[in-house]
Design a protein around this motif. Structure first.
Motif, PDB file in Angstrom:
ATOM      1  N   HIS B 478      37.315 -41.216   3.918  1.00 40.53           N
ATOM      2  CA  HIS B 478      36.099 -41.953   3.743  1.00 40.53           C
ATOM      3  C   HIS B 478      34.965 -41.903   4.810  1.00 40.53           C
ATOM      4  N   ILE B 479      35.740 -41.383   5.948  1.00 41.11           N
ATOM      5  CA  ILE B 479      34.579 -41.284   7.251  1.00 41.11           C
ATOM      6  C   ILE B 479      34.208 -39.756   7.091  1.00 41.11           C
ATOM      7  N   SER B 480      34.937 -38.992   6.611  1.00 40.64           N
ATOM      8  CA  SER B 480      34.442 -37.500   6.482  1.00 40.64           C
ATOM      9  C   SER B 480      33.965 -37.054   5.383  1.00 40.64           C
ATOM     10  N   SER B 481      34.316 -37.403   4.123  1.00 37.28           N
ATOM     11  CA  SER B 481      34.288 -36.778   2.979  1.00 37.28           C
ATOM     12  C   SER B 481      33.104 -37.736   2.201  1.00 37.28           C
ATOM     13  N   SER B 482      33.684 -38.587   1.839  1.00 35.83           N
ATOM     14  CA  SER B 482      32.967 -39.559   1.093  1.00 35.83           C
ATOM     15  C   SER B 482      31.648 -40.554   1.771  1.00 35.83           C
ATOM     16  N   LEU B 483      32.010 -40.399   3.074  1.00 32.35           N
ATOM     17  CA  LEU B 483      30.699 -41.009   3.916  1.00 32.35           C
ATOM     18  C   LEU B 483      30.758 -42.533   3.547  1.00 32.35           C
ATOM     19  N   ASN B 484      31.696 -43.231   3.123  1.00 31.77           N
ATOM     20  CA  ASN B 484      31.658 -44.696   2.877  1.00 31.77           C
ATOM     21  C   ASN B 484      32.439 -45.296   4.001  1.00 31.77           C
TER      22      ASN B 484
END
Lengths: 284, 518
Positions: B478-484
């Motif tokens: 979520h931090i690096s790919s989905s940016l959520n």
């Protein structure tokens, strides 16, 4: 347990030897993976297993190709250089701040000692992924994300608990009358610190420093988030190599790192013995 | 501690300088405390800035939700009046949304709020992206044309600055004033142009029409009075229909509800998502089945950590027992076999397992050679739970052996001998006498291994494949790919909470001061 008494029954004998075999297997489990990669790293071909030639001990099946690749390929040399630039700086910061604070913490009257200790130790307890997430969020706010300084600060924070723990452990055995004696002989606090206290706690400081160094040198989660491509370290490059296109050069790097850890382990062990000897000599 | 010294009936005991001894001692103690704190202060400050603040920032981000309110202020304000949430809101809300989206699109912020809301309702992201392009082509130019046809002065920037410099007019035309300011800001900040040389955008005229048609104008400005008299006869369009033309989904009450539910500056939404719940019109409800992944993932993380912990006890106990009962000389040498893995880089050990466990790797080769496995059915040992458990047991085993060993070293061998001399069998002597004394070591080792396992990232990422990953891998995703980031922060906060509780237990049982290294 250390040896079998002559009157042991057959059952006891069987159990005695089977227990040793079990322990031997567990030791094998512990050490075999690390040992196996060493010969594999000398594989002349790009395989991750022993080739028939290697098993036949054919000298042509062994080669230094992977080591050559490591020392000439910029994909590995740049990360190596980054690691060498980051780890010592982070260690220096951890040791300087950590030693000072450990001396403060070992005084007899420290207010809020428990709370302070908890805060200082926390980087060791909080899972790395959480530290990495927090640092990533916060350092991008203040512009440290993706900078050399950011990575050094993050690694210093992670190394500090190790310095605190080892140095306070050394200070527990430190005889305070030595500093008083030094002061009564006219030494000022700074001289006392460097001439009397420092030499005695030095083994603790150095082994704390080694822990901090290895923490930074090995660290990959935090640097993955806090760093950017410009701060790519050796473990980071290994991580990428393992996740994407795995190249046998990794085995050569791993072997070099194993040799480094053996050197560090030996140093720490020697320091620990020296520290115990020194403490044995000091009165009290 | 100084109380007793001063407690003599002959008055306070005096120190050499004539002060009461109690005060003098207190002063010395205070000086000592200050000196200690001064030594600690630099590090404390350092840790606070480099470590504690980042953690606090993460906790803050797990509830922070200002983006909706900041990007769509008019929409959110207009929604206060929205009563029947089963139907799409009225014209006012869409009017606000139009101007908000126009501004956001100019500043290229509409995609950010779109992806924020997309976490809660799939499809919003593309709607916002589409609307960012679409709002500029709304038919609101009919207002521009009608105003400028009425009086060409309406096209002049000077006319507008004159009107908007008058605070009475600003108060009479609140929407217009806000829209004009927004337009000036867009022109200068987003487009780097001079407002005096640009055509005023349609949405400013649209606001002017709404103000004049809504509450009229009773001031003394001739231009405005003329316009106010004329607007009754203007052609008008419904902005709601414009949105409907863009995409029917804009009139979907659920969509508007999502914007409304996630409009507050702070939201428990991320935490609810992290436990497979969601915030909706009917309060807190469960996520649809196909989106429930986090509870399973937490469960799997806990379960696998427990399995790893159990394997560590099984493998670590005999080793610690052997080391503690062998002569010092031998056990010191064997100890190296435990410490070497402990000191070896984590990446090295993970790469070793990755190489060994491959289908074409050493272990499968041996199994085939021995004949246990056929060459065409090599075992899948990696990229699944087995891989994670084997590799992590190996990596964490020293953390079990070291505390066990230090506890077992303190158990006097005479107890077992006494038990045996009283007639106990080997097993009874071990189980009833030795084992209970080694339980503190098991407890310490278990909690340590469990704490370390539950937050592991690197090893599961590399050898875990799809089924052997932990909650930390999801956080990283979520931090690096989905940016959520909000959801990553919420998942991280929950994990942190679990670890801190375990750590507190560890501290109660073992004490943090007893942590030993190497």
């Amino acid at each position: 347990m250390s040896s079998l008494p002559p009157y042991a029954s057959t059952g006891q004998k069987i159990w005695f030897y089977s227990f040793r075999v079990i322990c031997g297997l567990i030791f094998f489990f512990l050490i075999a993976p690390i040992i196996t990669i060493i010969p594999l790293s000398f594989n002349a071909e790009d395989f991750f297993t022993f080739t028939p030639g290697m098993l036949a001990l054919d000298p042509d099946a062994y080669g230094l190709d992977h080591y050559r690749d490591f020392f000439t390929n910029p994909d590995w040399q740049q990360p190596l250089w980054n690691s060498v630039r980051i780890a010592p700086m982070a260690t220096l910061l951890s040791v300087a701040f950590g030693t000072l604070a450990a001396i403060g913490l070992s005084q007899s009257h420290v207010p809020f000692k428990g709370a302070i200790m908890a805060i200082l130790i926390s980087p060791m307890i909080v899972p790395l992924i959480i530290s990495a997430a927090g640092m990533y969020f916060f350092y991008s706010r203040i512009g440290l994300q993706g900078t050399y300084l950011g990575v050094v600060l993050a690694h210093a924070a992670l190394g500090i608990p190790f310095v605190i723990i080892t140095v306070t452990a050394t200070l527990v055995g430190f005889d305070k009358s030595l500093t008083r004696a030094s002061a009564s002989l006219g030494a000022d606090p700074v001289t006392t610190f460097f001439k009397v206290q420092m030499p005695l706690i030095l083994p603790g400081v150095i082994s704390g420093g080694l822990f901090a160094f290895i923490t930074s040198f090995d660290e990959v989660v935090v640097v993955l988030f806090v760093g950017s491509a410009g701060q790519k370290t050796l473990p980071w490059q290994m991580f990428i190599g393992l996740r994407e296109q795995i190249s046998p050069t990794i085995l050569a790097v791993a072997t070099i790192l194993v040799v480094i850890s053996i050197a560090l382990l030996t140093t720490v062990e020697l320091l620990r013995r020296r520290s115990e000897r020194l403490r044995g000599m000091s009165p009290g | 501690m100084t109380d007793n010294t001063a407690d003599t009936p002959a008055g306070p005991v005096l120190a050499a300088d004539g002060r009461p001894l109690k005060a003098s001692l207190n002063r010395a103690l205070r000086a000592q405390k200050i000196r200690a704190l001064l030594l600690i202060a630099p590090l404390l400050l350092f840790i606070l800035i480099t470590f504690i603040l980042p953690i606090a920032d993460m906790l803050f981000r797990s509830v922070e939700n200002q983006i909706v309110r900041e990007t769509l202020p008019r929409t959110v304000a207009a929604m206060e009046e929205w009563e029947n949430h089963d139907e799409a809101p009225g014209e006012d809300v869409y009017a606000g949304l139009y101007i908000d989206l126009f501004e956001a699109a100019e500043f290229r912020r509409h995609t950010r709020v779109g992806s924020r809301l997309n976490y809660e309702m799939t499809g919003i992201s593309s709607l916002f992206r589409q609307a960012g392009r679409g709002v500029g082509r709304f038919d609101t130019d009919i207002y521009t044309d009608q105003f400028t046809d009425l009086d060409a002065a309406w096209a002049d920037y000077a006319t507008w600055t004159g009107l908007m410099g008058d605070s009475a007019i600003r108060a009479a035309l609140p929407e217009t004033a806000a829209s004009f300011d927004t337009w000036v800001r867009i022109t200068i900040e987003a487009n780097d142009d001079d407002p005096a040389e640009e055509n005023i955008e349609d949405f400013v005229y649209f606001s002017l029409y709404r103000d004049l048609a809504g509450s009229g104008y009773s001031g003394s400005n001739a231009l405005l009075s003329a316009a106010a008299d004329a607007v009754g006869g203007f052609d008008s369009i419904s902005i709601r229909d414009q949105f409907e033309d863009l995409d029917e989904d804009w009139l979907n009450p659920e969509l508007m509800e999502t914007i409304w539910v996630y409009s507050p500056s702070y939201t428990p939404g991320y935490f609810l998502t992290a436990i497979d719940m969601q915030l909706s019109a009917d309060g807190i409800t469960a996520q649809p089945e196909d989106r429930q992944i986090y509870v399973t993932l937490f469960g799997r993380t806990l379960f696998m950590s427990l399995v790893i912990m159990g394997s560590c006890v099984l493998l670590g106990y005999p080793i610690a027992f052997l080391l503690a009962n062998l002569p010092m000389r031998v056990s010191n040498i064997l100890m190296i076999l435990v410490l070497l893995p402990f000191w070896t880089s984590l990446l090295v050990r993970t790469s070793a397992w990755k190489v060994l466990l491959q289908q074409q790797g050493v272990i499968n080769d041996i199994l085939v050679w021995v004949g246990l496995v056929a060459d065409d059915s090599r075992l899948q040992l990696i990229n699944n739970q087995t891989g994670t458990i084997i590799a992590m047991t190996h990596i964490l085993l020293p953390f079990m052996i070291l505390p066990l060993y230090s506890v077992m070293q303190t158990i006097p061998p005479s107890y077992v001998r006494a038990a045996k001399s009283l007639g106990a069998t080997d097993w009874t002597a071990f189980w009833r006498v030795y084992f209970p004394q080694s339980i503190p070591g098991i407890g310490a080792g278990c909690i340590l291994v469990f704490i370390l396992a539950i937050g592991y990232y690197i090893t599961p990422e590399l050898v875990g494949g799809r089924t052997g990953t932990f909650i930390s891998n999801r956080i990283a995703y979520h931090i690096s790919s989905s940016l959520n980031w909000g959801l990553a922060a919420a998942l991280g906060s929950i994990l942190l909470g679990v670890v801190l509780i375990l750590y507190w237990i560890y501290d109660r049982i073992v004490g943090i001061d007893n942590v030993k290294l190497g």
